[in-house]
Design an enzyme around this catalytic site. Structure first.
Site, short mmCIF file in Angstrom:
data_model
loop_
_atom_site.label_atom_id
_atom_site.label_comp_id
_atom_site.label_asym_id
_atom_site.label_seq_id
_atom_site.Cartn_x
_atom_site.Cartn_y
_atom_site.Cartn_z
N PHE A 230 25.68 23.49 10.14
CA PHE A 230 26.48 22.67 10.45
C PHE A 230 25.60 21.24 10.31
O PHE A 230 26.23 20.18 9.69
CB PHE A 230 27.32 22.53 11.74
N THR B 217 20.91 23.22 12.59
CA THR B 217 21.88 24.44 12.10
C THR B 217 22.48 24.20 10.72
O THR B 217 22.36 23.03 10.24
CB THR B 217 22.95 24.57 13.09
N LYS C 47 41.08 11.75 14.34
CA LYS C 47 42.39 11.12 14.51
C LYS C 47 42.66 10.38 15.62
O LYS C 47 42.45 10.87 16.78
CB LYS C 47 43.62 11.75 14.11
N ASP D 101 33.75 18.66 18.96
CA ASP D 101 34.94 18.23 18.28
C ASP D 101 35.31 16.75 18.42
O ASP D 101 35.43 16.28 19.37
CB ASP D 101 36.24 19.26 18.57
N GLU E 162 25.01 25.47 27.22
CA GLU E 162 25.44 24.75 26.09
C GLU E 162 26.96 25.00 25.84
O GLU E 162 27.60 26.15 25.87
CB GLU E 162 24.85 25.48 24.88
N ASP F 186 27.75 13.71 15.16
CA ASP F 186 27.67 12.99 13.56
C ASP F 186 28.78 12.26 13.57
O ASP F 186 28.98 11.47 12.35
CB ASP F 186 27.93 14.06 12.51
#
Length: 246
Positions: free
Chosen positions: A226, A224, A156, A152, A77, A188
């Site tokens: 998150f 999770t 931007k 991540d 992972e 997401d």
């Protein structure tokens, strides 16, 4: 999502690589520091570094069977964060080995505690740049599944070049996976989801398991904190699944 995302280094004019993460460890709590010092030697891979803190020496190799003390399918992972997903999966599948790749020190410390509290022996952690782990540390064809959950997004526009899944990543991932191995992804951020699909659809080493569509949610991915927050914020979760050529 990991607070310290890993990705491919880019070549800078000074010839020093630029990584897609920054170390945001901050100060460890007393409990985290205790976990790091007492449990680190048991679960953390002792990496031979190159020039930078999170680098992996090109000559450094790890034998998964030796690392885990057994031969078993290996799941890696990338960006394991605080270990919610990988620890739950390892508890659910004691017959598999799991390697969590992360650079967020506080997250690694929390993962160490999760592993110990769950009494698991099939999880190891590595504090390193993920691409170098795949390129140098692990033998070619040694991974059964590669998981990249909520990397991540670098949302931007000027930062999107730092994303992990971009041109060239498919070849790196495929080389580390066994023939017929699987890469599972989730994000997401819609634009990143489309970028992932575009990049991997164009990678000759991979075949989508759901061509032109999103994959169903991977049942093996623990829900999770998150992911709950992302859903509550109204962000749709996009899953993808690819396999390497046999």
């Amino acid at each position: 999502m990991s607070d310290a995302e890993t990705a491919q280094p880019e070549q800078h004019p000074s010839h020093r690589p630029i990584f897609s993460f920054s170390r945001r460890s901050g100060r460890l709590t007393e409990g985290q520091l205790n976990s790091w010092n007492t449990l680190g030697p048991k679960y953390l891979v002792d990496v031979e570094r190159a020039e930078l803190d999170f680098s992996v020496s090109p000559s450094f190799r790890v034998d998964p069977a030796e690392l885990f003390g057994r031969d078993a399918p290996l799941v890696v992972e990338v960006g394991s964060g605080t270990g919610e997903a990988v620890v739950a999966a390892a508890a659910e599948h004691p017959e598999w080995n799991f390697l969590a790749v992360e650079v967020f020190v506080a997250g690694l410390a929390r993962t160490l505690r999760r592993i110990e509290d769950a009494g698991l022996s099939n999880v190891r952690l590595v504090e390193a740049n993920a691409v170098e782990v795949l390129e140098h540390m692990l033998p070619a064809g040694s991974i059964e599944e590669l998981w990249i959950f909520f990397p991540d997004p670098w949302h931007k526009a000027k930062h999107t070049k730092r994303r992990l899944v971009r041109e060239g990543f498919g070849a790196v991932a495929a080389n580390a996976l066994r023939p017929g191995g699987r890469m599972r992804l989730a994000t997401d951020w819609e634009d990143y989801a489309f970028q992932m699909r575009e990049v991997l659809d164009a990678a000759p080493e991979f075949t989508s398991e759901h061509p032109g569509e999103w994959a169903p949610r991977f049942d093996g991915r623990t829900l999770t904190v998150f992911e709950r927050k992302a859903a509550k914020a109204g962000r749709r979760i996009h899953d993808l699944s690819y396999v390497t050529s046999e």
